[in-house]
Motif scaffolding. Structure first.
Motif, PDB file in Angstrom:
ATOM      1  N   SER A   1       8.058  26.991  55.122  1.00 40.17           N
ATOM      2  CA  SER A   1       9.239  26.999  54.047  1.00 40.17           C
ATOM      3  C   SER A   1      10.405  26.751  54.773  1.00 40.17           C
ATOM      4  O   SER A   1      10.550  27.013  56.029  1.00 40.17           O
ATOM      5  N   PRO A   2      11.321  26.323  54.035  1.00 37.41           N
ATOM      6  CA  PRO A   2      12.629  25.885  54.827  1.00 37.41           C
ATOM      7  C   PRO A   2      13.485  27.257  55.540  1.00 37.41           C
ATOM      8  O   PRO A   2      14.011  27.098  56.224  1.00 37.41           O
ATOM      9  N   ALA A   3      12.843  28.353  54.685  1.00 29.23           N
ATOM     10  CA  ALA A   3      13.619  29.792  55.310  1.00 29.23           C
ATOM     11  C   ALA A   3      12.994  30.087  56.589  1.00 29.23           C
ATOM     12  O   ALA A   3      13.607  30.492  57.289  1.00 29.23           O
ATOM     13  N   ARG A   4      11.793  29.766  56.789  1.00 30.45           N
ATOM     14  CA  ARG A   4      11.154  30.424  58.011  1.00 30.45           C
ATOM     15  C   ARG A   4      11.462  29.235  59.139  1.00 30.45           C
ATOM     16  O   ARG A   4      11.980  29.498  60.446  1.00 30.45           O
TER      17      ARG A   4
ATOM     18  N   TYR B   1      15.359  49.827  50.174  1.00 31.22           N
ATOM     19  CA  TYR B   1      15.226  50.986  49.283  1.00 31.22           C
ATOM     20  C   TYR B   1      15.657  52.164  49.895  1.00 31.22           C
ATOM     21  O   TYR B   1      15.604  52.692  51.132  1.00 31.22           O
ATOM     22  N   ARG B   2      16.638  53.098  48.900  1.00 27.59           N
ATOM     23  CA  ARG B   2      17.176  53.972  49.455  1.00 27.59           C
ATOM     24  C   ARG B   2      16.607  55.324  49.019  1.00 27.59           C
ATOM     25  O   ARG B   2      16.268  56.427  49.516  1.00 27.59           O
ATOM     26  N   ASN B   3      16.182  55.132  47.688  1.00 31.66           N
ATOM     27  CA  ASN B   3      15.335  56.310  47.054  1.00 31.66           C
ATOM     28  C   ASN B   3      14.824  55.379  45.657  1.00 31.66           C
ATOM     29  O   ASN B   3      15.306  54.245  45.351  1.00 31.66           O
ATOM     30  N   ASP B   4      14.082  55.966  44.920  1.00 29.22           N
ATOM     31  CA  ASP B   4      13.503  55.280  44.009  1.00 29.22           C
ATOM     32  C   ASP B   4      14.521  55.159  42.478  1.00 29.22           C
ATOM     33  O   ASP B   4      14.085  54.612  41.538  1.00 29.22           O
ATOM     34  N   GLN B   5      15.719  55.265  42.877  1.00 25.93           N
ATOM     35  CA  GLN B   5      16.823  54.926  42.005  1.00 25.93           C
ATOM     36  C   GLN B   5      17.964  54.089  42.549  1.00 25.93           C
ATOM     37  O   GLN B   5      18.679  53.728  41.846  1.00 25.93           O
ATOM     38  N   CYS B   6      17.721  53.729  43.683  1.00 25.11           N
ATOM     39  CA  CYS B   6      18.690  52.849  44.304  1.00 25.11           C
ATOM     40  C   CYS B   6      17.876  52.116  45.555  1.00 25.11           C
ATOM     41  O   CYS B   6      17.333  52.369  46.606  1.00 25.11           O
ATOM     42  N   TYR B   7      17.935  50.737  44.940  1.00 26.53           N
ATOM     43  CA  TYR B   7      17.377  49.800  45.718  1.00 26.53           C
ATOM     44  C   TYR B   7      17.613  48.204  45.140  1.00 26.53           C
ATOM     45  O   TYR B   7      18.045  48.172  43.982  1.00 26.53           O
ATOM     46  N   TYR B   8      17.195  47.189  45.911  1.00 25.59           N
ATOM     47  CA  TYR B   8      17.257  45.993  45.163  1.00 25.59           C
ATOM     48  C   TYR B   8      15.695  45.503  44.952  1.00 25.59           C
ATOM     49  O   TYR B   8      14.740  45.954  45.518  1.00 25.59           O
ATOM     50  N   PHE B   9      15.495  44.659  43.944  1.00 23.55           N
ATOM     51  CA  PHE B   9      14.446  44.070  43.534  1.00 23.55           C
ATOM     52  C   PHE B   9      14.127  42.779  43.326  1.00 23.55           C
ATOM     53  O   PHE B   9      15.289  42.252  42.959  1.00 23.55           O
ATOM     54  N   PHE B  10      13.164  42.087  43.672  1.00 23.46           N
ATOM     55  CA  PHE B  10      12.909  40.845  43.499  1.00 23.46           C
ATOM     56  C   PHE B  10      11.527  40.463  42.968  1.00 23.46           C
ATOM     57  O   PHE B  10      10.586  41.069  43.448  1.00 23.46           O
ATOM     58  N   GLY B  11      11.527  39.805  41.783  1.00 26.00           N
ATOM     59  CA  GLY B  11      10.321  39.729  41.300  1.00 26.00           C
ATOM     60  C   GLY B  11      10.585  38.964  39.864  1.00 26.00           C
ATOM     61  O   GLY B  11      11.366  37.928  39.693  1.00 26.00           O
ATOM     62  N   VAL B  12       9.143  38.675  39.202  1.00 28.08           N
ATOM     63  CA  VAL B  12       9.306  37.990  37.926  1.00 28.08           C
ATOM     64  C   VAL B  12       8.920  38.788  36.874  1.00 28.08           C
ATOM     65  O   VAL B  12       8.408  39.910  36.762  1.00 28.08           O
ATOM     66  N   ALA B  13       9.060  38.400  35.640  1.00 27.95           N
ATOM     67  CA  ALA B  13       9.142  38.958  34.154  1.00 27.95           C
ATOM     68  C   ALA B  13       9.442  38.139  33.148  1.00 27.95           C
ATOM     69  O   ALA B  13      10.302  37.484  33.179  1.00 27.95           O
TER      70      ALA B  13
ATOM     71  N   GLN C   1      15.021  37.654  52.146  1.00 32.16           N
ATOM     72  CA  GLN C   1      15.839  37.608  53.446  1.00 32.16           C
ATOM     73  C   GLN C   1      17.208  38.170  53.063  1.00 32.16           C
ATOM     74  O   GLN C   1      17.806  37.810  52.250  1.00 32.16           O
ATOM     75  N   VAL C   2      17.371  39.456  53.891  1.00 33.61           N
ATOM     76  CA  VAL C   2      18.827  40.024  53.680  1.00 33.61           C
ATOM     77  C   VAL C   2      19.390  39.972  54.875  1.00 33.61           C
ATOM     78  O   VAL C   2      19.019  40.425  56.204  1.00 33.61           O
ATOM     79  N   LYS C   3      20.809  39.544  54.989  1.00 35.34           N
ATOM     80  CA  LYS C   3      21.525  39.531  56.371  1.00 35.34           C
ATOM     81  C   LYS C   3      23.097  39.879  55.905  1.00 35.34           C
ATOM     82  O   LYS C   3      23.654  39.069  55.073  1.00 35.34           O
ATOM     83  N   GLY C   4      23.341  41.225  56.089  1.00 32.79           N
ATOM     84  CA  GLY C   4      24.661  41.637  55.781  1.00 32.79           C
ATOM     85  C   GLY C   4      24.669  41.933  54.288  1.00 32.79           C
ATOM     86  O   GLY C   4      23.560  42.360  53.427  1.00 32.79           O
ATOM     87  N   SER C   5      25.649  41.193  53.294  1.00 34.84           N
ATOM     88  CA  SER C   5      25.873  41.097  52.040  1.00 34.84           C
ATOM     89  C   SER C   5      25.058  40.041  51.354  1.00 34.84           C
ATOM     90  O   SER C   5      25.096  40.007  50.159  1.00 34.84           O
ATOM     91  N   HIS C   6      24.376  39.126  52.294  1.00 34.83           N
ATOM     92  CA  HIS C   6      23.692  37.997  51.560  1.00 34.83           C
ATOM     93  C   HIS C   6      22.277  38.003  51.345  1.00 34.83           C
ATOM     94  O   HIS C   6      21.520  38.749  52.327  1.00 34.83           O
ATOM     95  N   LEU C   7      21.853  37.778  50.073  1.00 36.52           N
ATOM     96  CA  LEU C   7      20.424  38.035  49.680  1.00 36.52           C
ATOM     97  C   LEU C   7      19.927  36.771  49.170  1.00 36.52           C
ATOM     98  O   LEU C   7      20.514  36.123  48.409  1.00 36.52           O
ATOM     99  N   ARG C   8      18.729  36.399  49.752  1.00 36.55           N
ATOM    100  CA  ARG C   8      18.265  35.084  49.398  1.00 36.55           C
ATOM    101  C   ARG C   8      16.710  35.504  49.135  1.00 36.55           C
ATOM    102  O   ARG C   8      16.050  36.202  49.722  1.00 36.55           O
ATOM    103  N   ALA C   9      15.893  34.631  48.116  1.00 43.22           N
ATOM    104  CA  ALA C   9      14.779  34.828  47.639  1.00 43.22           C
ATOM    105  C   ALA C   9      14.161  33.609  47.338  1.00 43.22           C
ATOM    106  O   ALA C   9      14.842  32.606  47.167  1.00 43.22           O
ATOM    107  N   TRP C  10      12.878  33.606  47.852  1.00 40.44           N
ATOM    108  CA  TRP C  10      11.987  32.308  47.762  1.00 40.44           C
ATOM    109  C   TRP C  10      10.670  32.762  46.771  1.00 40.44           C
ATOM    110  O   TRP C  10      10.162  33.824  47.046  1.00 40.44           O
TER     111      TRP C  10
END
Length: 707
Positions: free
Chosen positions: A38-41, A161-173, A214-223
């Motif tokens: 992938s371009p990210a890799r 993930y900090r706890n089950d009420q504090c985290y980022y999520f990436f997925g489909v729906a 991929q997370v780096k500082g405040s930048h979040l990217r998803a593939w």
């Protein structure tokens, strides 16, 4: 009533100072499991390190979730909820979500399946989540192969993930792909989910999705596959674990976490710093030494012991109460067999027939040790066979009894009339200067007050919560009662109530001094289950209200000497179990961690003989121990095969410092300090009286010293 809603984020994580397991295999080995470029890799640094990877082949096929643990794990330690293979179930409710996660074979290979479908109501405030990794991971790349078996709800991964009420999520729906932030709840008990980026992404059920973030500082990217589909900027969570999240049946095949060599080195240095700081902290804390072992097989029980001098010799004895369950579940229970014994294991008396199969409970039953008539000798007060009984502490012989109260109407949680009795609380309603009155309650609806002759003084119908708390708040020498969301005068008159505003019930309530004024005045704190936690003044105004999920078991004590006043720690359970929240004397949240996925009594411990105090998370050698007000594990239980199911804390040797009692239905072990006994001027906090013990008590430990 005022109801301020506080806006807050997840606070920056303080170091938990504990090591977490991780799997680290060669990157070349793992590349074979992800045969795509992938371009990210290509854009990643040339040298990377594998922090974690799993194809679930090391896990035994079958149920990974605990099965059905029910409310046992609110105040018992259950190994079924402990991590396995680096993974642990982060969230479940009292329903089928307790059986959500299973290790299966899919397409000829091992896989992890989330087999549960969340209801619309559940999805508003919790999700089935499986977590792994280390809370100090910062910048990393997470890759997951998964098969959503439906497109009707979300499935994907969580990161930072900090706890089950504090985290980022990436997925489909529902035909889209989304990147979002989850950050606690609102006043309607709904998770505050902020969509950071989203776009249409048609997909078919049971199709393999190769996802990466991929997370780096405040930048979040998803593939997805080779395509960079979403990106966003958000600095709320700087570090955290990884996990799997699905509201619909989903199969997860492979998981990998990588980081740059520089980032991996920085993480290891942070872990080393943690360990060094923890070592320095522990140097001044005495270790645990086994003091006594007491066999109780045949008449033992879970968390249903009482402590007090029964035979009048000036030494503490133990009362073991087995329970009769009339059902359904943990409703309609009463005392079965009572066994009184000394700390040497000598049985003083036994009332009722012991039954080794009646050793489980997930509720209170009415039994206490107390000098009700103030004659200097303790009685045993309990409910059995729809009788309220006062028995001689030394012999168990009945001194007086009366029928328990009749009900005007019966509900599902009140099938019996006269009632069976849920719990007992002793207080001073008549201004006699001692706790000569008792409160008897049913499970959730009624409270009755008696004098020492068991004469009924008053009755009040209200949302009682699990266990009351008393104090003289108006200076007339007679105690008022905080029960559930209400404050009652000594005569049962309602002073104010939040019953019409708040749902669920109070899991723990206390009356404590708060520095809202100068000098500080009494106020009420309430761990209010799904209503979170609030701090109210005596006029019924909520000064602070934090919606943090299902909050339980508050402990208020001098947990930090660098802060003014007393601190409070709570723990969550249903839907978000195991999260600890720490509050300062003003009721402001200053810290949160999630070291385990179980409940706990959070009993305060005066272990060193000087402030600050610690608290017990559990007696587990690996997951339990003593923790401080900064969220650091400061002492371990020995790896000596001791019981881990239950624990209690009290001074048994008489040197002001606490001993820790641990037990299961077969034996009781008691730990003291390795330097016990200790002489001199020692810290001696004033605690909840031993006559008022409950599986749902709010613990208050007020600073004090021996003469």
């Amino acid at each position: 009533m005022n109801d301020p809603v506080e806006k807050k984020g997840c606070l920056p994580r303080r170091q938990a100072l504990r090591k977490k397991p991780f799997l680290a295999l060669s990157a070349a080995c793992w590349l074979a499991a992800f045969p795509y470029a992938s371009p990210a890799r290509a854009a990643e640094p040339e040298k990377t390190a594998v922090l974690f990877q799993d194809g679930f082949s090391s896990l035994a096929p079958g149920m990974f979730s605990p099965g059905v643990v029910g409310a046992h794990a609110e105040y018992h330690y259950l190994p079924a909820l402990a991590p396995k293979g680096g993974w642990v179930v982060s969230a479940f409710k009292s329903d089928g979500s307790q059986r959500a996660w299973r290790v299966v074979e899919h397409a000829g290979s091992p896989a992890m399946k989330q087999a549960y479908t969340s209801s619309a109501a559940e999805k508003a405030y919790t999700h089935p989540i499986l977590i792994a990794g280390d809370p100090l991971w910062r910048d990393y790349r997470l890759q997951v192969h998964f098969y959503p078996l439906s497109d009707q709800a979300q499935s994907g991964m969580v990161f930072r993930y900090r706890n089950d009420q504090c985290y980022y999520f990436f997925g489909v729906a529902g035909g889209s792909v989304l990147l979002k932030k989850v950050q606690y709840q609102d006043r309607f008990h709904h998770l505050k989910e902020t969509v950071l980026a989203q776009k249409d992404f048609p997909y078919s059920a049971s199709t393999l999705l190769r996802a990466a973030v991929q997370v780096k500082g405040s930048h979040l990217r998803a593939w997805l596959g080779d395509q960079l589909v979403l990106q966003a900027e958000d600095a709320t969570f700087a570090e955290g674990k990884i996990g799997l999240l699905a509201d619909i049946p989903t199969v997860y095949a492979k998981v990998e976490v990588t980081a740059s060599v520089e980032e991996e080195r920085a993480w290891r240095l942070a872990k080393e710093k943690e360990a060094n700081e923890l070592g320095l902290l522990r140097n001044g804390i005495p270790g645990m030494a086994l003091w006594k072992k007491i066999p109780i097989e045949g008449f033992g029980v879970g968390r249903n012991l009482r402590f007090g001098d029964l035979d009048g010799d000036g030494r503490t004895d133990i009362l073991v109460g087995q329970v009769l369950h009339h059902g359904p579940k943990d409703r309609h229970s009463e005392v079965g067999c009572l066994t009184a014994l000394t700390l040497e294991g000598k049985i003083l008396w036994q009332e009722g027939e012991p039954d080794a199969w009646r050793d489980q409970l997930t509720n209170d039953v009415a039994m206490q040790i107390h000098d009700l008539d103030n004659d200097g000798r303790n009685e045993v007060i309990y409910c059995r066979n729809q009788q309220l009984i006062v028995a001689d502490g030394a012999s168990g012989k009945i001194r007086q009894q009366t029928s328990t109260p009749e009900l005007s109407s019966r509900q599902p949680d009140n099938r019996y009339s006269p009632i069976l009795g849920d719990s007992l609380y002793f207080c001073d309603l008549e201004g006699k200067g001692y706790r000569g009155n008792l409160l008897l309650k049913d499970r959730y609806r009624n409270l009755w007050a008696y004098d020492r002759q068991l004469k009924l003084l008053w009755h009040h119908n209200l949302n009682t919560g699990h266990y009351p708390y008393s104090a003289d708040v108006d200076g007339d020498g007679k105690e008022e009662i905080a029960a559930g969301y209400s404050l009652l005068d000594h005569d049962g008159r309602l002073l104010w109530s939040f019953d019409k505003e708040l749902q669920d019930h109070a899991d723990g309530v206390a009356i404590v001094n708060f520095p809202w004024t100068d000098p500080p005045q009494l106020g009420i704190l309430c761990a209010a289950s799904d209503e979170g936690i609030y701090f109210a003044d005596l006029q019924g105004r909520r000064r602070k209200h934090h919606y943090l999920g299902h909050v339980q078991n508050p402990t208020t004590a001098e947990l930090r000497t660098d802060l003014a006043g007393l601190e409070t720690v709570t723990i969550n359970f249903w839907g978000n179990q195991g999260t600890l929240h720490f509050f300062n004397a003003q009721g402001d949240l200053y810290h949160s961690i999630e070291p385990v996925q179980q409940g706990s009594m959070l009993l305060p411990v005066n272990w060193t003989g000087s402030p600050p105090e610690f608290f017990v998370l559990s007696a587990s050698t690996r997951e339990g121990g003593l923790w401080d007000g900064m969220g650091r594990k400061v002492a371990d239980f020995p790896a000596d095969g001791h019981p881990e199911l239950c624990n209690a804390v009290l001074d048994l040797t008489g040197d002001c410092r606490d001993e820790i009692v641990v037990w299961d239905p077969y034996e009781i072990w008691i730990y003291t300090q390795k330097d016990s006994p200790r002489a001199g001027r020692l810290f001696r906090p004033k605690r909840n009286p031993q006559c008022n013990q409950s599986n749902y008590q709010a613990n208050v430990s007020l600073p004090g010293w021996n003469p």
